[in-house]
Design a protein around this motif. Structure first.
Motif: not given
Length: 103
Positions: A47, A50-54
Motif C-alpha cells: 500500500s 502503491k505497488a499492489t495494483g502494478d
C-alpha cells in the motif's frame, strides 16, 4: 520404415506432446490467477509503495500470456498433426507408385 513414415511418426508424437502441455499448466495458472486477487502478503509495504495494483496488473498480463501460449501450442499441435497425416499419405502414394512401376 521409410524416412517419410519415420518423420510422420515423430511429428505425430510431437503433436500429442504439445496437445498435453496445457493440461500441466492449467492448475498452476488457476492458482496464480487466484493469487493475483489476494495480494495481502504485501501488507502495508504494498500500500505504501502503491505497488499492489502494478503487481496485480503484471500477474494478469502473465496469465494472459500463458493462455496465449496454450493457444499457440494447440495451433502448432494441429499443424504438426496435419503435416504428419500428409507425410503418411505421401508415403503410401510413393510406395504404390513404386510397386506399379515394378510390375
Amino acid at each position: 520404415m521409410s524416412d517419410l513414415a519415420k518423420d510422420a511418426a515423430s511429428m505425430a508424437k510431437g503433436s500429442a506432446g504439445l496437445r498435453g502441455a496445457p493440461h500441466h499448466t492449467a492448475k498452476p495458472l488457476h492458482d496464480f490467477k487466484a493469487a493475483s486477487h489476494d495480494l495481502s502478503a504485501l501488507g502495508a509495504l504494498g500500500s505504501l509503495l502503491k505497488a499492489t495494483g502494478d503487481i496485480r496488473d503484471g500477474m494478469n498480463t502473465l496469465s494472459a500470456l500463458t493462455e496465449s501460449l496454450s493457444e499457440e501450442w494447440n495451433a502448432e499441435a494441429k499443424l504438426l498433426g496435419e503435416v504428419s497425416d500428409a507425410f503418411d499419405l505421401l508415403d503410401v502414394l510413393l510406395s504404390a507408385a513404386a510397386r506399379a512401376k515394378k510390375g
